[in-house]
Scaffold this motif. Structure first.
Motif, short mmCIF file in Angstrom:
data_model
loop_
_atom_site.label_atom_id
_atom_site.label_comp_id
_atom_site.label_asym_id
_atom_site.label_seq_id
_atom_site.Cartn_x
_atom_site.Cartn_y
_atom_site.Cartn_z
N ARG A 1 -6.70 9.66 -23.38
CA ARG A 1 -6.89 9.68 -21.93
C ARG A 1 -5.94 10.64 -21.22
N GLY A 2 -4.85 11.00 -21.86
CA GLY A 2 -3.98 12.03 -21.31
C GLY A 2 -2.85 11.50 -20.44
N GLU A 3 -1.91 12.41 -20.16
CA GLU A 3 -0.68 12.04 -19.46
C GLU A 3 -0.93 11.55 -18.04
N ALA A 4 -1.87 12.17 -17.32
CA ALA A 4 -2.12 11.75 -15.94
C ALA A 4 -2.57 10.29 -15.91
N TRP A 5 -3.41 9.91 -16.86
CA TRP A 5 -3.87 8.51 -16.93
C TRP A 5 -2.68 7.60 -17.20
N TYR A 6 -1.79 8.01 -18.10
CA TYR A 6 -0.62 7.18 -18.40
C TYR A 6 0.28 7.04 -17.17
N ARG A 7 0.57 8.14 -16.51
CA ARG A 7 1.42 8.09 -15.32
C ARG A 7 0.82 7.20 -14.24
N SER A 8 -0.50 7.11 -14.21
CA SER A 8 -1.16 6.34 -13.16
C SER A 8 -0.76 4.86 -13.17
N HIS A 9 -0.19 4.39 -14.27
CA HIS A 9 0.16 2.99 -14.39
C HIS A 9 1.52 2.64 -13.77
N PHE A 10 2.26 3.65 -13.33
CA PHE A 10 3.64 3.41 -12.89
C PHE A 10 3.79 3.68 -11.39
N PRO A 11 4.80 3.11 -10.77
CA PRO A 11 4.97 3.27 -9.33
C PRO A 11 5.36 4.70 -8.95
N THR A 12 5.11 5.04 -7.71
CA THR A 12 5.44 6.38 -7.22
C THR A 12 6.95 6.49 -6.95
N ARG A 13 7.40 7.72 -6.80
CA ARG A 13 8.81 7.94 -6.45
C ARG A 13 9.14 7.26 -5.12
N ARG A 14 8.21 7.32 -4.18
CA ARG A 14 8.45 6.69 -2.88
C ARG A 14 8.61 5.18 -3.04
N GLN A 15 7.79 4.57 -3.84
CA GLN A 15 7.89 3.12 -4.05
C GLN A 15 9.21 2.76 -4.73
N ARG A 16 9.60 3.57 -5.69
CA ARG A 16 10.87 3.30 -6.37
C ARG A 16 12.05 3.49 -5.42
N ALA A 17 11.99 4.53 -4.59
CA ALA A 17 13.07 4.77 -3.63
C ALA A 17 13.18 3.63 -2.63
N ALA A 18 12.04 3.07 -2.22
CA ALA A 18 12.06 1.95 -1.28
C ALA A 18 12.73 0.72 -1.91
N LEU A 19 12.43 0.48 -3.18
CA LEU A 19 13.08 -0.62 -3.89
C LEU A 19 14.59 -0.42 -3.96
N GLU A 20 14.98 0.81 -4.24
CA GLU A 20 16.41 1.12 -4.38
C GLU A 20 17.16 0.96 -3.06
N ARG A 21 16.52 1.37 -1.97
CA ARG A 21 17.14 1.18 -0.66
C ARG A 21 17.28 -0.31 -0.34
N LYS A 22 16.26 -1.07 -0.67
CA LYS A 22 16.25 -2.49 -0.34
C LYS A 22 17.28 -3.27 -1.15
N HIS A 23 17.42 -2.92 -2.45
CA HIS A 23 18.24 -3.74 -3.34
C HIS A 23 19.54 -3.07 -3.76
N GLY A 24 19.75 -1.82 -3.34
CA GLY A 24 21.02 -1.17 -3.56
C GLY A 24 21.36 -0.87 -5.01
N GLY A 25 20.37 -0.45 -5.78
CA GLY A 25 20.62 -0.10 -7.18
C GLY A 25 19.51 0.77 -7.72
N PRO A 26 19.63 1.24 -8.94
CA PRO A 26 18.60 2.10 -9.53
C PRO A 26 17.41 1.27 -10.01
N SER A 27 16.20 1.71 -9.72
CA SER A 27 15.02 1.05 -10.26
C SER A 27 14.77 1.56 -11.67
N LYS A 28 14.22 0.70 -12.50
CA LYS A 28 13.88 1.07 -13.87
C LYS A 28 12.46 0.58 -14.18
N VAL A 29 11.68 1.47 -14.77
CA VAL A 29 10.27 1.20 -15.01
C VAL A 29 10.01 1.25 -16.51
N GLY A 30 9.16 0.35 -16.98
CA GLY A 30 8.84 0.35 -18.40
C GLY A 30 7.55 -0.36 -18.69
#
Length: 295
Positions: free
Chosen positions: A83-112
């Motif tokens: 299915r390719g890399e774009a399909w794989y990336r589609s399963h993970f949150p955007t940079r904006r979503q991760r940045a919002a989490l980090e602002r809210k909780h004051g730490g680095p987000s980690k995705v897996g």
């Protein structure tokens, strides 16, 4: 059930599938804004990966996969590679979503994601090394005797295993003959037999871990005995968070998910498996510099 009732029951399913497809397409269209994962839980099957994943996504800085109804994995590196890399990336949150989490909780987000077949599939280590060479891998390793029986119980419960445990072990070699070679020869091939019926083979952990040890620095691999996770969940969870690079976080409870207690195994079968795995367990312990409280 009347025809009218059938139509009513099918309609919501069809609507859900349509919504799901639209979300997947949206994820692919926005894939450039979706960073690849930071960590993978790569095994072992029936070793606690579901429980660990549930613990991880309770951390405020670990977002779920996208769309939210996805469970713990995309199955990209073994089943959906074509299915390719774009399909794989589609399963993970955007940079904006991760940045919002980090602002809210004051730490680095980690995705897996957590996929117990990743450790066992012969091509996955190379694929991960090529695409996400800096990722960190968590490897849960359970007593292979108990793991094999739990694996069989799961397949039995799902209705795909007609044989009793002893007969399934005896049939494993013929059932899976040539499947590993076909996986190596055909990058797009997916083998249900290699996934479903490899009760004995999956417990020879070191041969499946060597490709990972060859391709990644040891600091990127964390090996945890499943028994330790279950006996000391809070302590083990804290260790895993440190390994991933997340701030500490205490859960209200450490429930065991998807549990199938391995009671009732024939003692002759248990003795045979224990003897079979003894040299493999010794080699694993020596290679990893660990001790395991196994059969």
């Amino acid at each position: 059930m009347t025809v009218k009732d059938r139509i009513k029951s099918v309609a919501p399913r069809a609507a859900r599938e349509q919504v799901r497809e639209l979300m997947v397409r949206y994820g692919e269209r926005t894939s450039d804004h979706r960073p690849l994962p930071d960590f993978l839980v790569i095994g072992t099957k029936r070793g606690g990966t579901t429980s660990l994943w549930r613990y991880l996504i309770q951390h405020p800085l670990v977002p779920r996969l996208f769309p939210a109804w996805n469970t713990k994995t995309s199955h990209y590196f073994e089943e959906n590679w074509s299915r390719g890399e774009a399909w794989y990336r589609s399963h993970f949150p955007t940079r904006r979503q991760r940045a919002a989490l980090e602002r809210k909780h004051g730490g680095p987000s980690k995705v897996g994601e957590a996929a117990p077949l990743y450790m066992f599939h012969p091509l996955v280590a190379g694929r991960v090394a090529d695409l996400i060479p800096q990722a960190r891998m968590i490897v849960l390793l359970r007593d292979p005797v108990e793991r094999a029986y739990s694996h069989w119980k799961e397949r039995r419960g799902e209705g795909v295993e007609p044989l009793d445990f002893a007969d399934a072990l005896a049939a494993e070699e013929s059932r899976t003959a040539g499947e590993r070679e076909r996986l190596l020869a055909d990058p797009g091939y997916h083998s249900e037999a290699y996934d479903w019926y490899t009760y004995r083979a999956r417990g020879r952990y070191l041969e499946h871990l060597e490709p990972w040890l060859d391709r990644f620095d040891r600091s990127q691999l964390l090996f945890v005995a499943s028994e330790t996770l279950y006996r000391r969940p809070a302590e083990t969870y804290a260790q895993i968070l440190r390994f991933i690079g997340l701030p500490s976080y205490e859960l209200p409870a450490y429930d065991v998910f998807n549990d199938r207690p391995s009671k009732g195994m024939d003692e002759d079968v248990r003795a045979e498996l224990s003897a079979y795995y003894k040299p493999f367990n010794a080699a694993l312990a020596d290679r990893l510099g660990m001790t395991f409280d196994w059969s």
